[in-house]
Design a protein around this motif. Structure first.
Motif, PDB file in Angstrom:
ATOM      1  N   ILE A  94     -39.557-101.694  41.188  1.00 39.29           N
ATOM      2  CA  ILE A  94     -38.513-100.647  40.314  1.00 39.29           C
ATOM      3  C   ILE A  94     -38.035-102.574  39.802  1.00 39.29           C
ATOM      4  N   GLU A  95     -38.408-103.798  40.202  1.00 35.74           N
ATOM      5  CA  GLU A  95     -37.856-105.084  40.295  1.00 35.74           C
ATOM      6  C   GLU A  95     -38.685-105.666  41.553  1.00 35.74           C
ATOM      7  N   TYR A  96     -39.632-107.038  40.761  1.00 35.90           N
ATOM      8  CA  TYR A  96     -40.327-108.041  41.344  1.00 35.90           C
ATOM      9  C   TYR A  96     -40.237-109.024  40.881  1.00 35.90           C
ATOM     10  N   GLU A  97     -39.702-110.429  41.059  1.00 36.29           N
ATOM     11  CA  GLU A  97     -39.154-111.653  40.799  1.00 36.29           C
ATOM     12  C   GLU A  97     -39.977-112.226  41.991  1.00 36.29           C
ATOM     13  N   PRO A  98     -40.593-112.941  42.236  1.00 38.80           N
ATOM     14  CA  PRO A  98     -41.670-114.079  42.813  1.00 38.80           C
ATOM     15  C   PRO A  98     -40.566-114.829  43.761  1.00 38.80           C
ATOM     16  N   ASN A  99     -40.193-114.720  45.213  1.00 36.85           N
ATOM     17  CA  ASN A  99     -39.380-115.545  45.953  1.00 36.85           C
ATOM     18  C   ASN A  99     -37.564-115.263  45.377  1.00 36.85           C
ATOM     19  N   ARG A 100     -37.257-114.397  44.650  1.00 38.08           N
ATOM     20  CA  ARG A 100     -36.245-113.996  44.551  1.00 38.08           C
ATOM     21  C   ARG A 100     -36.287-112.537  45.189  1.00 38.08           C
ATOM     22  N   SER A 101     -36.965-111.070  45.147  1.00 40.82           N
ATOM     23  CA  SER A 101     -36.254-110.597  44.991  1.00 40.82           C
ATOM     24  C   SER A 101     -37.318-109.146  44.467  1.00 40.82           C
ATOM     25  N   ALA A 102     -37.481-108.262  45.329  1.00 32.95           N
ATOM     26  CA  ALA A 102     -38.358-107.804  45.536  1.00 32.95           C
ATOM     27  C   ALA A 102     -37.053-105.736  45.763  1.00 32.95           C
ATOM     28  N   ALA A 103     -37.740-104.996  44.199  1.00 34.73           N
ATOM     29  CA  ALA A 103     -36.867-103.554  44.937  1.00 34.73           C
ATOM     30  C   ALA A 103     -37.611-102.614  44.070  1.00 34.73           C
ATOM     31  N   TRP A 104     -37.292-101.030  45.304  1.00 30.11           N
ATOM     32  CA  TRP A 104     -38.293 -99.986  45.274  1.00 30.11           C
ATOM     33  C   TRP A 104     -37.083 -99.044  45.047  1.00 30.11           C
ATOM     34  N   LYS A 105     -37.834 -97.439  44.555  1.00 27.69           N
ATOM     35  CA  LYS A 105     -36.516 -96.548  44.664  1.00 27.69           C
ATOM     36  C   LYS A 105     -38.130 -95.545  44.707  1.00 27.69           C
ATOM     37  N   THR A 106     -36.749 -94.202  45.990  1.00 30.24           N
ATOM     38  CA  THR A 106     -37.759 -93.340  46.395  1.00 30.24           C
ATOM     39  C   THR A 106     -38.811 -92.283  45.325  1.00 30.24           C
ATOM     40  N   VAL A 107     -39.907 -92.419  44.803  1.00 35.78           N
ATOM     41  CA  VAL A 107     -40.758 -91.235  43.290  1.00 35.78           C
ATOM     42  C   VAL A 107     -40.892 -89.847  44.138  1.00 35.78           C
ATOM     43  N   SER A 108     -41.090 -89.812  45.529  1.00 35.97           N
ATOM     44  CA  SER A 108     -41.305 -88.766  46.542  1.00 35.97           C
ATOM     45  C   SER A 108     -41.167 -89.024  47.599  1.00 35.97           C
ATOM     46  N   GLY A 109     -40.703 -87.274  48.172  1.00 34.41           N
ATOM     47  CA  GLY A 109     -39.486 -87.630  49.756  1.00 34.41           C
ATOM     48  C   GLY A 109     -38.015 -87.303  50.118  1.00 34.41           C
ATOM     49  N   PRO A 110     -38.170 -86.990  51.396  1.00 31.04           N
ATOM     50  CA  PRO A 110     -36.649 -86.275  51.504  1.00 31.04           C
ATOM     51  C   PRO A 110     -35.633 -86.339  51.093  1.00 31.04           C
TER      52      PRO A 110
ATOM     53  N   PHE B 185     -41.012 -87.284  61.597  1.00 31.55           N
ATOM     54  CA  PHE B 185     -39.814 -86.783  61.954  1.00 31.55           C
ATOM     55  C   PHE B 185     -39.628 -85.728  63.040  1.00 31.55           C
ATOM     56  N   LEU B 186     -39.013 -85.213  64.233  1.00 30.06           N
ATOM     57  CA  LEU B 186     -39.402 -84.142  65.160  1.00 30.06           C
ATOM     58  C   LEU B 186     -41.429 -83.282  65.516  1.00 30.06           C
ATOM     59  N   GLY B 187     -42.119 -84.403  65.353  1.00 26.14           N
ATOM     60  CA  GLY B 187     -43.102 -84.135  65.164  1.00 26.14           C
ATOM     61  C   GLY B 187     -43.611 -84.470  64.225  1.00 26.14           C
ATOM     62  N   ARG B 188     -43.201 -84.116  62.439  1.00 28.19           N
ATOM     63  CA  ARG B 188     -44.236 -83.692  61.515  1.00 28.19           C
ATOM     64  C   ARG B 188     -44.083 -85.403  60.852  1.00 28.19           C
ATOM     65  N   GLN B 189     -45.175 -85.182  60.507  1.00 26.48           N
ATOM     66  CA  GLN B 189     -45.433 -86.380  59.231  1.00 26.48           C
ATOM     67  C   GLN B 189     -44.703 -86.265  58.008  1.00 26.48           C
ATOM     68  N   ILE B 190     -43.888 -87.144  57.539  1.00 27.39           N
ATOM     69  CA  ILE B 190     -43.836 -86.764  56.306  1.00 27.39           C
ATOM     70  C   ILE B 190     -43.881 -87.480  55.501  1.00 27.39           C
ATOM     71  N   PRO B 191     -44.083 -88.114  54.680  1.00 25.36           N
ATOM     72  CA  PRO B 191     -44.623 -89.424  53.027  1.00 25.36           C
ATOM     73  C   PRO B 191     -43.580 -89.679  52.571  1.00 25.36           C
ATOM     74  N   THR B 192     -43.502 -90.788  52.171  1.00 31.53           N
ATOM     75  CA  THR B 192     -41.586 -91.186  51.256  1.00 31.53           C
ATOM     76  C   THR B 192     -43.030 -92.148  50.098  1.00 31.53           C
ATOM     77  N   VAL B 193     -43.095 -91.670  48.864  1.00 36.57           N
ATOM     78  CA  VAL B 193     -43.574 -92.861  48.102  1.00 36.57           C
ATOM     79  C   VAL B 193     -43.212 -93.336  47.193  1.00 36.57           C
ATOM     80  N   TYR B 194     -43.199 -94.619  47.631  1.00 39.28           N
ATOM     81  CA  TYR B 194     -42.040 -95.972  47.010  1.00 39.28           C
ATOM     82  C   TYR B 194     -42.755 -96.245  45.786  1.00 39.28           C
ATOM     83  N   GLU B 195     -42.001 -96.380  44.504  1.00 40.80           N
ATOM     84  CA  GLU B 195     -41.931 -97.768  43.118  1.00 40.80           C
ATOM     85  C   GLU B 195     -41.585 -99.055  43.117  1.00 40.80           C
TER      86      GLU B 195
END
Length: 146
Positions: A69-85, A57-67
């Motif tokens: 929080i839900e994982y059910e094979p062939n049905r659903s997966a979900a993540w939340k921001t652990v760190s980032g803007p 963004f605007l020439g700066r690299q911005i890392p975001t870490v996701y974890e």
């Protein structure tokens, strides 16, 4: 919370769609905002797994870490921001349909401060970009250009 949901049917078996789309390392192949993606935890993907996705963004690299929080094979997966803007959660759901997989992605962001001021301006642009990204992943998966 601000959010939106998008859906598309991908003409691939649910196992292939889930396998590809539940691994955030693959997001660099179809999500336009990422310049680098990597899994940062050990072992197979599941609840507690972490990924670092880096955008620019605007020439700066911005890392975001996701974890995961839900994982059910062939049905659903979900993540939340652990760190980032931007505090964000997103979920990808998969449903078997005739000829393929109904894929839904839902975003919810906790907007405050600077982001609250610009969110209404950005919301339509972000949603349009995500719609383009969904069309891209559909094309990639259906032509097997992964």
């Amino acid at each position: 919370m601000e959010g939106f949901e998008l859906t598309i049917v991908i003409n691939r078996p649910i196992e292939e769609a889930f396998g590809f789309l539940s691994n955030l390392e693959n997001d660099i192949k179809w999500r336009s905002e990422w310049v680098e993606t990597r899994k940062t935890s050990e072992g197979p993907i599941g609840v507690g797994s972490t990924f670092c996705l880096t955008g620019e963004f605007l020439g700066r690299q911005i890392p975001t870490v996701y974890e995961v929080i839900e994982y059910e094979p062939n049905r659903s997966a979900a993540w939340k921001t652990v760190s980032g803007p931007l505090p964000l959660t997103f979920q990808r759901t998969f449903e078997r349909v005739e000829g393929g997989t109904h894929f839904t992605i839902r975003y919810e962001a906790e907007v405050r401060g600077f982001f609250k001021l610009v969110m209404s301006l950005l919301a339509r642009t972000v949603k349009r970009q995500h719609q383009r990204d969904l069309r891209k992943v559909k094309e990639l998966m259906e032509t097997r250009a992964l």
